[in-house]
Design a protein around this motif. Sequence first.
Motif, PDB file in Angstrom:
ATOM      1  N   GLY A   1      -8.454  -3.924   1.743  1.00  0.00           N
ATOM      2  CA  GLY A   1      -7.683  -3.247   0.710  1.00  0.00           C
ATOM      3  C   GLY A   1      -6.602  -4.183   0.213  1.00  0.00           C
ATOM      4  N   GLU A   2      -5.448  -3.629  -0.165  1.00  0.00           N
ATOM      5  CA  GLU A   2      -4.369  -4.463  -0.689  1.00  0.00           C
ATOM      6  C   GLU A   2      -3.028  -3.939  -0.202  1.00  0.00           C
ATOM      7  OE1 GLU A   2      -3.317  -6.695  -4.920  1.00  0.00           O
ATOM      8  OE2 GLU A   2      -4.351  -4.746  -4.940  1.00  0.00           O
ATOM      9  N   ILE A   3      -2.195  -4.857   0.272  1.00  0.00           N
ATOM     10  CA  ILE A   3      -0.826  -4.548   0.687  1.00  0.00           C
ATOM     11  C   ILE A   3       0.112  -5.430  -0.133  1.00  0.00           C
ATOM     12  CG2 ILE A   3       0.819  -4.479   2.596  1.00  0.00           C
ATOM     13  CD1 ILE A   3      -1.618  -4.380   4.504  1.00  0.00           C
ATOM     14  N   LEU A   4       0.973  -4.803  -0.925  1.00  0.00           N
ATOM     15  CA  LEU A   4       1.907  -5.541  -1.778  1.00  0.00           C
ATOM     16  C   LEU A   4       3.310  -5.451  -1.208  1.00  0.00           C
ATOM     17  CD1 LEU A   4       0.727  -4.376  -5.324  1.00  0.00           C
ATOM     18  CD2 LEU A   4       0.001  -6.399  -4.040  1.00  0.00           C
ATOM     19  N   ARG A   5       3.958  -6.588  -1.084  1.00  0.00           N
ATOM     20  CA  ARG A   5       5.353  -6.674  -0.629  1.00  0.00           C
ATOM     21  C   ARG A   5       6.165  -7.179  -1.812  1.00  0.00           C
ATOM     22  NH1 ARG A   5      10.161  -7.429   0.981  1.00  0.00           N
ATOM     23  NH2 ARG A   5      10.688  -8.090   3.106  1.00  0.00           N
ATOM     24  N   ASN A  54      -0.409  -0.145  12.079  1.00  0.00           N
ATOM     25  CA  ASN A  54      -1.220  -1.163  12.754  1.00  0.00           C
ATOM     26  C   ASN A  54      -2.038  -1.971  11.749  1.00  0.00           C
ATOM     27  OD1 ASN A  54      -1.275  -0.997  15.959  1.00  0.00           O
ATOM     28  ND2 ASN A  54      -0.945   1.068  15.180  1.00  0.00           N
ATOM     29  N   GLY A  55      -2.466  -1.318  10.673  1.00  0.00           N
ATOM     30  CA  GLY A  55      -3.203  -2.025   9.624  1.00  0.00           C
ATOM     31  C   GLY A  55      -2.309  -2.953   8.817  1.00  0.00           C
ATOM     32  N   ILE A  56      -1.105  -2.474   8.480  1.00  0.00           N
ATOM     33  CA  ILE A  56      -0.154  -3.326   7.759  1.00  0.00           C
ATOM     34  C   ILE A  56       0.117  -4.599   8.557  1.00  0.00           C
ATOM     35  CG2 ILE A  56       2.239  -3.513   6.963  1.00  0.00           C
ATOM     36  CD1 ILE A  56       2.105  -0.486   6.342  1.00  0.00           C
ATOM     37  N   MET A  57       0.238  -4.447   9.862  1.00  0.00           N
ATOM     38  CA  MET A  57       0.542  -5.595  10.724  1.00  0.00           C
ATOM     39  C   MET A  57      -0.695  -6.446  11.016  1.00  0.00           C
ATOM     40  SD  MET A  57       3.714  -5.311  10.961  1.00  0.00           S
ATOM     41  CE  MET A  57       3.842  -6.809  11.936  1.00  0.00           C
ATOM     42  N   GLY A  58      -1.872  -5.986  10.608  1.00  0.00           N
ATOM     43  CA  GLY A  58      -3.083  -6.775  10.820  1.00  0.00           C
ATOM     44  C   GLY A  58      -3.570  -6.775  12.255  1.00  0.00           C
ATOM     45  N   LEU A  59      -3.253  -5.721  13.012  1.00  0.00           N
ATOM     46  CA  LEU A  59      -3.643  -5.671  14.418  1.00  0.00           C
ATOM     47  C   LEU A  59      -5.053  -5.131  14.611  1.00  0.00           C
ATOM     48  CD1 LEU A  59      -0.264  -4.400  15.906  1.00  0.00           C
ATOM     49  CD2 LEU A  59      -1.111  -6.743  15.746  1.00  0.00           C
ATOM     50  N   ASN A  93      -3.687   5.233  -0.316  1.00  0.00           N
ATOM     51  CA  ASN A  93      -2.793   4.740  -1.360  1.00  0.00           C
ATOM     52  C   ASN A  93      -1.408   5.329  -1.116  1.00  0.00           C
ATOM     53  OD1 ASN A  93      -4.625   3.285  -3.412  1.00  0.00           O
ATOM     54  ND2 ASN A  93      -5.705   5.211  -3.050  1.00  0.00           N
ATOM     55  N   LEU A  94      -0.420   4.461  -0.967  1.00  0.00           N
ATOM     56  CA  LEU A  94       0.928   4.927  -0.631  1.00  0.00           C
ATOM     57  C   LEU A  94       1.961   3.910  -1.115  1.00  0.00           C
ATOM     58  CD1 LEU A  94       2.712   6.996   0.930  1.00  0.00           C
ATOM     59  CD2 LEU A  94       2.375   5.570   2.965  1.00  0.00           C
ATOM     60  N   LYS A  95       3.077   4.415  -1.654  1.00  0.00           N
ATOM     61  CA  LYS A  95       4.160   3.558  -2.110  1.00  0.00           C
ATOM     62  C   LYS A  95       5.426   3.881  -1.323  1.00  0.00           C
ATOM     63  CE  LYS A  95       2.364   3.150  -6.844  1.00  0.00           C
ATOM     64  NZ  LYS A  95       2.652   3.388  -8.284  1.00  0.00           N
ATOM     65  N   VAL A  96       6.112   2.825  -0.883  1.00  0.00           N
ATOM     66  CA  VAL A  96       7.329   2.973  -0.087  1.00  0.00           C
ATOM     67  C   VAL A  96       8.507   2.467  -0.893  1.00  0.00           C
ATOM     68  CG1 VAL A  96       8.477   2.395   2.080  1.00  0.00           C
ATOM     69  CG2 VAL A  96       5.966   2.576   2.006  1.00  0.00           C
ATOM     70  N   LEU A  98       0.601   0.233  -0.670  1.00  0.00           N
ATOM     71  CA  LEU A  98      -0.716   0.173  -0.036  1.00  0.00           C
ATOM     72  C   LEU A  98      -1.735   0.692  -1.035  1.00  0.00           C
ATOM     73  CD1 LEU A  98       0.244   1.772   3.417  1.00  0.00           C
ATOM     74  CD2 LEU A  98       0.507  -0.607   2.668  1.00  0.00           C
ATOM     75  N   LYS A  99      -2.746  -0.115  -1.302  1.00  0.00           N
ATOM     76  CA  LYS A  99      -3.757   0.251  -2.285  1.00  0.00           C
ATOM     77  C   LYS A  99      -5.144   0.224  -1.640  1.00  0.00           C
ATOM     78  CE  LYS A  99      -1.261  -1.407  -6.390  1.00  0.00           C
ATOM     79  NZ  LYS A  99      -1.343  -2.238  -7.612  1.00  0.00           N
ATOM     80  N   ASN A 100      -5.766   1.393  -1.626  1.00  0.00           N
ATOM     81  CA  ASN A 100      -7.131   1.526  -1.110  1.00  0.00           C
ATOM     82  C   ASN A 100      -7.268   0.859   0.271  1.00  0.00           C
ATOM     83  OD1 ASN A 100      -9.741   2.577  -1.398  1.00  0.00           O
ATOM     84  ND2 ASN A 100     -10.557   0.643  -2.163  1.00  0.00           N
ATOM     85  N   LEU A 101      -6.334   1.179   1.147  1.00  0.00           N
ATOM     86  CA  LEU A 101      -6.264   0.532   2.462  1.00  0.00           C
ATOM     87  C   LEU A 101      -7.244   1.172   3.444  1.00  0.00           C
ATOM     88  CD1 LEU A 101      -4.541  -1.640   4.012  1.00  0.00           C
ATOM     89  CD2 LEU A 101      -3.262   0.305   4.952  1.00  0.00           C
TER      90      LEU A 101
END
Length: 556
Positions: A356-360, A346-351, A322-325, A306-309
């Motif tokens: 920002g940026e979510i990298l998978r 909830n943000g990762i899921m787009g609810l 900013n967080l790395k899993v 998660l970058k600047n989410l």
Amino acid sequence: MNGIEVANWQPQYLRHPPSKEGNTLGTDYLLQIKNVSKEYSGNRVLKNVNINIKAGEIHGLVGENGAGKSTLMNILFGMEVIHSTGGFEGDIIIDGNVANPKTPKESMELGIGMVHQEFMLIPGFSIAENIKLNREITKDNLFSRILGPKMKTLNFKKMGEDSRQALDKLGMSIDEWLPVAGLPIGYMQFVEIAREIDKENLKILVFDEPTAVLAEAEADKFLKVVRKLADLGIAILFISHRLDEIIEITDNITVLRDGEVVSSLITKDADVHKIAELMVGRKIENTNTAKDMKQEDEEKDYILELKNLYVDMPGEMVKGLNLKVRRGEILGIGGLGGQGKIGVANGIMGLYPTRGEILRDGTPLPLNQPKKVLDSGVAFVTEDRRGVGLLLDDSIEHNIAISALQIKEKFIKNIASFKIMNNKEVKEHALNMIKELDIRCTGPKQLTRRLSGGNQQKVCIARALTLDPDIILVSEPTRGIDVGAKKIVLDLLVKLNRELGMTVIITSSELAELRSVSDRIAIIFEGKLEGVLSPNDSDVNYGLMMAGEYVKEEVS
């Protein structure tokens, strides 16, 4: 609200303002909570709690989520949930007399007011109507003189005058006849306070996380109002997770942990560090024995970044996280209420609106598109199990299958060019899930409404697993379920991680449960990452991080 000021006003019960004596007023306690205990289904959530508050004192009440604060306030305010579950032990004493209110109406008649964390306002009503709710002023008319008092009409003029007076005491120039719907959050908070100070016999005022939804400038004004109210002789019970506010505004502090008072402090002798340690300190039962704890210096393989989410979730906003899993880990996400931890998943899921940026696996995931996130192998178990997580009036088997039907078109068969649900496959899959997850039920056709909270949560997890994810986000997995069911649900999440290699991200208000199952724990404060800790890190570090007082170090 430009320059909040409280006018020269006194509650009617207080004929003469008390004089200051140290940090508190008077010599007798206005409110005594004496040996109060409460049990739910065999689980003792309050244990011989004692708190004493004098007139004009601001008394802070702090503790982690689940420490018992809300239950104590429910007792004080005579809420039905207390008396419909067996009542409580001990006494609530007001002005030296045993009160023990059984309804909110009794509490209000005793002079107790409460400003709730979640606003108790009716959006469709005006400000004045909300202020005077259940205390409406009526007037005679031709029909009431003939047919009796039930035919009286509302005296809107007098209600408006009273409301205007209460708003003026708070320095609010807003029109009292505006509807509450659409008001800024800060204004709603002051309407709540105006409603309480409009009551003639107000003696004790409880604030439950009053600044959680306020901007910094609004919170500063609010605290000035609280001090003014205390100066007028009202006893204030101030509940907050913001320890800097507790230090700033209170005279004395009670710390609750696991339903017990662990310390009573004079505020001038306390500091944030000390309170944080008292709040969090406990023996942690760690179940991370199935595999070695991952070390910070091991080779890093990030499955999610998660970058600047930013997530615009009301009450749980994320503000540049900013967080790395790591692949294959159990990552706990913790933090106090309203700090943004719930907004992450909830943000990762787009609810909720997200930027920002979510990298998978290094590839950007589309924002605000839940279906595409689910398609990418990410599943979600919501914190609102009964509200949006389940179709309560539908069967277990349909609840388990519904997301996979919609997202991946599983359990579908074609008949004459028509796609219909394969009921046999749905039932077989549900039976398998019931067995694998040990869902206690009468069968796959049982309505989920009829299940216990723990088994409802298992159905939610079964639905997520049916999507065949390799990342599962689980938000507040044990909320509203009993102690035994909590362990079963947590053990299930550990099993998914250990045996299937699934990356599990658990968001929880219960720090102890995060520390019992997680490899690492990310603490969220004011919508950002405050830091990442090992489950075995010190209670002090956890407390300081959750209070936003931790000295930040570079987090990888």
